[in-house]
Design a protein around this motif. Structure first.
Motif, PDB file in Angstrom:
ATOM      1  N   ASN A 119       0.820  -1.213   0.000  1.00  0.00           N
ATOM      2  CA  ASN A 119       0.000   0.000   0.000  1.00  0.00           C
ATOM      3  C   ASN A 119       0.855   1.264   0.000  1.00  0.00           C
ATOM      4  O   ASN A 119       0.478   2.277  -0.566  1.00  0.00           O
ATOM      5  CB  ASN A 119      -0.908   0.016   1.236  1.00  0.00           C
ATOM      6  CG  ASN A 119      -1.956  -1.070   1.188  1.00  0.00           C
ATOM      7  OD1 ASN A 119      -2.624  -1.252   0.165  1.00  0.00           O
ATOM      8  ND2 ASN A 119      -2.112  -1.818   2.272  1.00  0.00           N
ATOM      9  N   ARG A 120       2.003   1.191   0.684  1.00  0.00           N
ATOM     10  CA  ARG A 120       2.878   2.353   0.738  1.00  0.00           C
ATOM     11  C   ARG A 120       4.336   1.888   0.748  1.00  0.00           C
ATOM     12  O   ARG A 120       4.690   0.963   1.467  1.00  0.00           O
ATOM     13  CB  ARG A 120       2.601   3.200   1.979  1.00  0.00           C
ATOM     14  CG  ARG A 120       3.477   4.459   2.100  1.00  0.00           C
ATOM     15  CD  ARG A 120       3.087   5.303   3.292  1.00  0.00           C
ATOM     16  NE  ARG A 120       1.748   5.835   3.128  1.00  0.00           N
ATOM     17  CZ  ARG A 120       1.445   6.959   2.466  1.00  0.00           C
ATOM     18  NH1 ARG A 120       2.426   7.646   1.906  1.00  0.00           N
ATOM     19  NH2 ARG A 120       0.207   7.371   2.376  1.00  0.00           N
ATOM     20  N   ILE A 121       5.153   2.576  -0.052  1.00  0.00           N
ATOM     21  CA  ILE A 121       6.580   2.287  -0.134  1.00  0.00           C
ATOM     22  C   ILE A 121       7.343   3.476   0.439  1.00  0.00           C
ATOM     23  O   ILE A 121       7.103   4.625   0.049  1.00  0.00           O
ATOM     24  CB  ILE A 121       7.021   2.036  -1.583  1.00  0.00           C
ATOM     25  CG1 ILE A 121       6.318   0.792  -2.139  1.00  0.00           C
ATOM     26  CG2 ILE A 121       8.536   1.876  -1.680  1.00  0.00           C
ATOM     27  CD1 ILE A 121       6.562   0.556  -3.626  1.00  0.00           C
ATOM     28  N   GLY A 122       8.231   3.207   1.369  1.00  0.00           N
ATOM     29  CA  GLY A 122       9.097   4.255   1.903  1.00  0.00           C
ATOM     30  C   GLY A 122      10.444   4.223   1.193  1.00  0.00           C
ATOM     31  O   GLY A 122      11.044   3.167   1.055  1.00  0.00           O
ATOM     32  N   VAL A 123      10.914   5.390   0.739  1.00  0.00           N
ATOM     33  CA  VAL A 123      12.180   5.474   0.023  1.00  0.00           C
ATOM     34  C   VAL A 123      13.157   6.302   0.854  1.00  0.00           C
ATOM     35  O   VAL A 123      12.945   7.496   1.068  1.00  0.00           O
ATOM     36  CB  VAL A 123      12.000   6.105  -1.374  1.00  0.00           C
ATOM     37  CG1 VAL A 123      13.343   6.149  -2.112  1.00  0.00           C
ATOM     38  CG2 VAL A 123      10.978   5.326  -2.191  1.00  0.00           C
ATOM     39  N   ALA A 145      -0.805   3.841  -8.443  1.00  0.00           N
ATOM     40  CA  ALA A 145      -1.731   3.895  -7.301  1.00  0.00           C
ATOM     41  C   ALA A 145      -1.026   3.671  -5.956  1.00  0.00           C
ATOM     42  O   ALA A 145      -1.578   4.008  -4.905  1.00  0.00           O
ATOM     43  CB  ALA A 145      -2.827   2.846  -7.485  1.00  0.00           C
ATOM     44  N   ILE A 146       0.178   3.117  -5.974  1.00  0.00           N
ATOM     45  CA  ILE A 146       0.899   2.862  -4.725  1.00  0.00           C
ATOM     46  C   ILE A 146       1.456   4.165  -4.178  1.00  0.00           C
ATOM     47  O   ILE A 146       2.133   4.917  -4.882  1.00  0.00           O
ATOM     48  CB  ILE A 146       2.040   1.850  -4.942  1.00  0.00           C
ATOM     49  CG1 ILE A 146       1.471   0.481  -5.341  1.00  0.00           C
ATOM     50  CG2 ILE A 146       2.895   1.705  -3.685  1.00  0.00           C
ATOM     51  CD1 ILE A 146       2.523  -0.561  -5.639  1.00  0.00           C
ATOM     52  N   ALA A 147       1.152   4.446  -2.923  1.00  0.00           N
ATOM     53  CA  ALA A 147       1.656   5.663  -2.282  1.00  0.00           C
ATOM     54  C   ALA A 147       3.149   5.529  -2.001  1.00  0.00           C
ATOM     55  O   ALA A 147       3.635   4.456  -1.635  1.00  0.00           O
ATOM     56  CB  ALA A 147       0.904   5.910  -0.972  1.00  0.00           C
ATOM     57  N   VAL A 148       3.866   6.631  -2.157  1.00  0.00           N
ATOM     58  CA  VAL A 148       5.309   6.658  -1.943  1.00  0.00           C
ATOM     59  C   VAL A 148       5.640   7.765  -0.945  1.00  0.00           C
ATOM     60  O   VAL A 148       5.200   8.900  -1.106  1.00  0.00           O
ATOM     61  CB  VAL A 148       6.078   6.889  -3.260  1.00  0.00           C
ATOM     62  CG1 VAL A 148       7.582   6.989  -2.992  1.00  0.00           C
ATOM     63  CG2 VAL A 148       5.784   5.783  -4.257  1.00  0.00           C
ATOM     64  N   THR A 149       6.393   7.429   0.077  1.00  0.00           N
ATOM     65  CA  THR A 149       6.871   8.415   1.053  1.00  0.00           C
ATOM     66  C   THR A 149       8.389   8.502   0.964  1.00  0.00           C
ATOM     67  O   THR A 149       9.078   7.491   1.081  1.00  0.00           O
ATOM     68  CB  THR A 149       6.468   8.017   2.484  1.00  0.00           C
ATOM     69  OG1 THR A 149       5.048   7.992   2.581  1.00  0.00           O
ATOM     70  CG2 THR A 149       7.020   9.009   3.501  1.00  0.00           C
ATOM     71  N   ILE A 150       8.899   9.719   0.739  1.00  0.00           N
ATOM     72  CA  ILE A 150      10.336   9.936   0.674  1.00  0.00           C
ATOM     73  C   ILE A 150      10.835  10.266   2.087  1.00  0.00           C
ATOM     74  O   ILE A 150      10.336  11.185   2.735  1.00  0.00           O
ATOM     75  CB  ILE A 150      10.701  11.082  -0.287  1.00  0.00           C
ATOM     76  CG1 ILE A 150      10.069  10.852  -1.681  1.00  0.00           C
ATOM     77  CG2 ILE A 150      12.210  11.232  -0.396  1.00  0.00           C
ATOM     78  CD1 ILE A 150      10.526   9.601  -2.369  1.00  0.00           C
ATOM     79  N   LEU A 151      11.797   9.506   2.554  1.00  0.00           N
ATOM     80  CA  LEU A 151      12.425   9.735   3.856  1.00  0.00           C
ATOM     81  C   LEU A 151      13.825  10.277   3.588  1.00  0.00           C
ATOM     82  O   LEU A 151      14.749   9.519   3.314  1.00  0.00           O
ATOM     83  CB  LEU A 151      12.485   8.430   4.653  1.00  0.00           C
ATOM     84  CG  LEU A 151      11.115   7.751   4.861  1.00  0.00           C
ATOM     85  CD1 LEU A 151      11.276   6.333   5.342  1.00  0.00           C
ATOM     86  CD2 LEU A 151      10.276   8.548   5.829  1.00  0.00           C
ATOM     87  N   PRO A 152      14.003  11.607   3.636  1.00  0.00           N
ATOM     88  CA  PRO A 152      15.268  12.211   3.194  1.00  0.00           C
ATOM     89  C   PRO A 152      16.420  11.979   4.177  1.00  0.00           C
ATOM     90  O   PRO A 152      16.264  12.143   5.384  1.00  0.00           O
ATOM     91  CB  PRO A 152      14.922  13.702   3.100  1.00  0.00           C
ATOM     92  CG  PRO A 152      13.790  13.897   4.058  1.00  0.00           C
ATOM     93  CD  PRO A 152      13.010  12.614   4.052  1.00  0.00           C
ATOM     94  N   VAL A 153      17.565  11.586   3.646  1.00  0.00           N
ATOM     95  CA  VAL A 153      18.774  11.395   4.441  1.00  0.00           C
ATOM     96  C   VAL A 153      19.985  11.803   3.599  1.00  0.00           C
ATOM     97  O   VAL A 153      19.907  11.882   2.374  1.00  0.00           O
ATOM     98  CB  VAL A 153      18.962   9.920   4.874  1.00  0.00           C
ATOM     99  CG1 VAL A 153      17.861   9.473   5.808  1.00  0.00           C
ATOM    100  CG2 VAL A 153      19.056   9.001   3.657  1.00  0.00           C
ATOM    101  N   LYS A 154      21.094  12.049   4.279  1.00  0.00           N
ATOM    102  CA  LYS A 154      22.363  12.181   3.572  1.00  0.00           C
ATOM    103  C   LYS A 154      22.828  10.781   3.185  1.00  0.00           C
ATOM    104  O   LYS A 154      22.645   9.831   3.944  1.00  0.00           O
ATOM    105  CB  LYS A 154      23.409  12.836   4.470  1.00  0.00           C
ATOM    106  CG  LYS A 154      23.129  14.293   4.801  1.00  0.00           C
ATOM    107  CD  LYS A 154      24.173  14.845   5.756  1.00  0.00           C
ATOM    108  CE  LYS A 154      23.850  16.290   6.120  1.00  0.00           C
ATOM    109  NZ  LYS A 154      24.794  16.833   7.142  1.00  0.00           N
ATOM    110  N   VAL A 155      23.422  10.659   2.019  1.00  0.00           N
ATOM    111  CA  VAL A 155      23.895   9.348   1.567  1.00  0.00           C
ATOM    112  C   VAL A 155      25.406   9.332   1.374  1.00  0.00           C
ATOM    113  O   VAL A 155      25.959   8.394   0.806  1.00  0.00           O
ATOM    114  CB  VAL A 155      23.181   8.922   0.259  1.00  0.00           C
ATOM    115  CG1 VAL A 155      21.713   8.653   0.509  1.00  0.00           C
ATOM    116  CG2 VAL A 155      23.358   9.972  -0.828  1.00  0.00           C
ATOM    117  N   GLN A 156      26.073  10.360   1.875  1.00  0.00           N
ATOM    118  CA  GLN A 156      27.525  10.451   1.759  1.00  0.00           C
ATOM    119  C   GLN A 156      28.037  11.341   2.876  1.00  0.00           C
ATOM    120  O   GLN A 156      27.370  12.293   3.282  1.00  0.00           O
ATOM    121  CB  GLN A 156      27.919  11.032   0.400  1.00  0.00           C
ATOM    122  CG  GLN A 156      29.400  11.000   0.095  1.00  0.00           C
ATOM    123  CD  GLN A 156      29.699  11.399  -1.348  1.00  0.00           C
ATOM    124  OE1 GLN A 156      28.894  11.161  -2.252  1.00  0.00           O
ATOM    125  NE2 GLN A 156      30.848  12.000  -1.566  1.00  0.00           N
ATOM    126  N   GLY A 157      29.218  11.028   3.390  1.00  0.00           N
ATOM    127  CA  GLY A 157      29.811  11.834   4.450  1.00  0.00           C
ATOM    128  C   GLY A 157      29.670  11.188   5.816  1.00  0.00           C
ATOM    129  O   GLY A 157      29.010  10.165   5.985  1.00  0.00           O
TER     130      GLY A 157
END
Length: 223
Positions: A119-123, A145-157
């Protein structure tokens, strides 16, 4: 006096003027943009090298500060020599992979089943990188139709690993997502190092929510 004052030193630099006489000793210069120092690695220590030194190679030397009296030259008597940069990182990667495998963190039986229709994918990724655009584009094309939630993070450092861990743990506690995607684009081994530290796999291993990783390009492999 030099030996008493400096004890053991670690010096990083570029190998140059490498000489390998039949005695088995190695003589070379370590240099950077501003300075250089003569070095000697004697046969007893040289036999423990796990790589073949070459001019232009970036290395890290553990050495004693000394003086070669016949020429009056200050020099480093090297006790051990290892590749710096990616070489050192690659060895750290292999050592950690072996340790975590022994602890069972890569055991296939621990893998969580992925829901066929979430139902929902967290990225979990950088909100400004190419990876998030690619993921969102593909998801919209395949099943908008699938809900997407962006979970922001640093990916370097240096802070990236802590933000990633917190995001995984927070998403798992919330129970809002049926599956999580942890992703970033390609880069050097150093760029991807936030995904290669011991802290990195533990939250995914403990997470009840299935975690799918897509880190780097197809040829890249991370812990």
């Amino acid at each position: 006096m030099l030996a008493e004052h400096f004890d053991v030193v670690w010096v990083e630099g570029e190998l140059s003027n490498l000489a390998t006489p039949t005695s088995g000793h190695l003589y070379f210069t370590l240099k950077d943009a501003d300075a250089q120092v003569r070095c000697a690695l004697f046969r007893q220590q040289a036999r423990y090298l796990c790589f073949r030194p070459e001019n232009g190679m970036q290395v890290l030397a553990r050495a004693q500060v000394s003086l070669y009296e016949p020429r009056g030259d200050y020099q480093l008597v090297v006790e051990s020599l290892e590749q710096a940069g990616d070489g050192a990182l690659q060895r750290a990667f292999e050592a950690l992979k072996k340790k975590l495998a022994a602890e069972g963190l890569f055991d296939a039986t621990r893998k969580r089943p992925i829901p066929r229709l979430p139902n929902r994918i967290g990225v979990i990724t950088s909100p400004t990188g190419a990876a998030v655009r690619d993921i969102v584009t593909v998801l919209k094309r395949r099943f908008p139709a699938i809900a997407v939630t962006i979970l922001p993070v640093k990916v370097q450092g240096t802070e990236a690993k802590f933000e990633i861990v917190k995001a995984i743990q927070a998403a798992d506690r919330s129970g809002l997502c049926d599956v999580l995607i942890l992703a970033r684009g390609g880069g050097s081994l150093e760029d991807l190092w936030a995904f290669n530290e011991e802290l990195s796999p533990a939250p995914s291993y403990a997470c009840e929510t299935p975690v799918i990783t897509g880190v780097g390009h197809e040829i890249d492999l991370t812990i």
